[in-house]
Design an enzyme around this catalytic site. Structure first.
Site, short mmCIF file in Angstrom:
data_model
loop_
_atom_site.label_atom_id
_atom_site.label_comp_id
_atom_site.label_asym_id
_atom_site.label_seq_id
_atom_site.Cartn_x
_atom_site.Cartn_y
_atom_site.Cartn_z
N VAL A 7 29.24 44.14 43.19
CA VAL A 7 29.64 44.36 41.80
C VAL A 7 30.97 45.10 41.80
O VAL A 7 31.03 46.29 42.13
CB VAL A 7 28.58 45.15 41.02
N GLY A 8 32.03 44.40 41.44
CA GLY A 8 33.35 45.01 41.41
C GLY A 8 33.72 45.50 40.03
O GLY A 8 32.87 45.65 39.15
N LYS A 52 30.30 39.28 42.75
CA LYS A 52 30.24 38.25 43.78
C LYS A 52 28.85 38.27 44.39
O LYS A 52 28.23 39.34 44.52
CB LYS A 52 31.28 38.51 44.88
N ASP A 75 32.37 49.51 49.37
CA ASP A 75 32.92 48.19 49.68
C ASP A 75 33.93 48.26 50.83
O ASP A 75 33.98 47.36 51.68
CB ASP A 75 33.56 47.57 48.44
N ASP A 95 41.96 44.72 51.56
CA ASP A 95 41.04 44.15 50.57
C ASP A 95 41.81 43.99 49.26
O ASP A 95 42.20 44.98 48.63
CB ASP A 95 39.83 45.07 50.37
N THR A 123 61.56 34.72 31.91
CA THR A 123 60.87 36.00 32.02
C THR A 123 59.45 35.85 32.56
O THR A 123 59.00 36.64 33.40
CB THR A 123 60.83 36.71 30.65
#
Length: 248
Positions: free
Chosen positions: A8-9, A14, A103, A123, A178
């Site tokens: 869980v980020g 994931k 992590d 990472d 831009t």
């Protein structure tokens, strides 16, 4: 034992299936804004996992929703992994290991399990982390810098009139508008910074380190690097699979 492994980020979850200390296939990723999609995927699994383990560095609401769903549908309580001072064959250099995200530790464990040590592990997530690890699993220290999404969000907060850049796999170095100029700055700028940092990490080591990229933006950024690196996008989950297995 079959198990579901979860990472869980800050912006997404994931997950991957594993058995006997090894992951099976490639990880799936679902944004925190789409919990229904995540649970539909789990509900469609052909065989139920016997255990659920995970690492959490963000997504408090996502963690709570995952715990409820897993308990209601599978009768399992997820086991969340925290950072130890020594574990998985890795000895951390931090004075207070609890300050280092689990992590990052699991990525080092994954590198050890895949026989990539000594390594310089990068990472590429919401934050980009870099860690050096020697052949004996001794962490040499690390650093943290903003990832691509954080760079975009930060620039948007101080210069809201700028357009949103689309980060493509083939963005030229010098551009003529831009939007593309922003994309070039994010991608080429970050890649050049990483090249310098990796080379510095390698130069300061007494051993020949393997540059190892993982995380959600690893494949994209690797396209802009002018150096050889090993891609291992699911290294954190590989480490999570391996950490419960005796490593000697």
């Amino acid at each position: 034992m079959s198990e579901l492994l979860i990472d869980v980020g800050n912006s997404r979850t994931k997950w991957i299936l594993a058995e006997g200390g090894h992951v099976r296939g490639a990880a799936r990723a679902v944004g925190h804004d789409n919990p229904t999609g995540l649970f539909e995927e789990w509900g469609g699994l052909r065989s139920l996992p016997q255990r659920v383990r995970g690492v959490r560095v963000g997504g408090g609401e996502a963690v709570a929703a995952i715990e409820r769903w897993v308990a209601d549908h599978w009768g399992i309580t997820p086991r969340w992994i925290d950072t130890p001072a020594l574990g998985g064959g890795i000895r951390l250099a931090y004075d207070d290991p609890a300050q280092l995200g689990a992590d990052r530790w699991l990525a080092m464990v994954g590198a050890r399990a895949a026989n990539y040590l000594p390594a310089c592990i990068v990472d590429c997530g919401s934050a980009i982390t870099l860690d050096g690890v020697d052949s004996q699993g001794r962490h040499q220290g690390g650093m943290i810098l903003p990832g691509l999404a954080a760079q975009q969000a930060g620039l948007a907060s101080v210069a809201p009139s700028l357009p949103t850049a689309e980060l493509a796999t083939k963005t030229p170095f010098l551009t003529t508008n831009t939007r593309d100029a922003l994309a070039s700055g994010h991608l080429h700028g970050t890649a050049m910074a990483l090249q310098g940092l990796i080379r510095r990490c390698v130069a300061e080591s007494a051993e020949r380190l393997t540059p190892l990229l993982t995380g959600g933006d690893a494949t994209l950024l690797a396209r802009y690097l002018d150096m050889d690196v090993r891609l291992r996008p699911d290294l954190v989950l590989e480490g999570l699979a391996a950490v419960d297995v005796p490593t000697g």
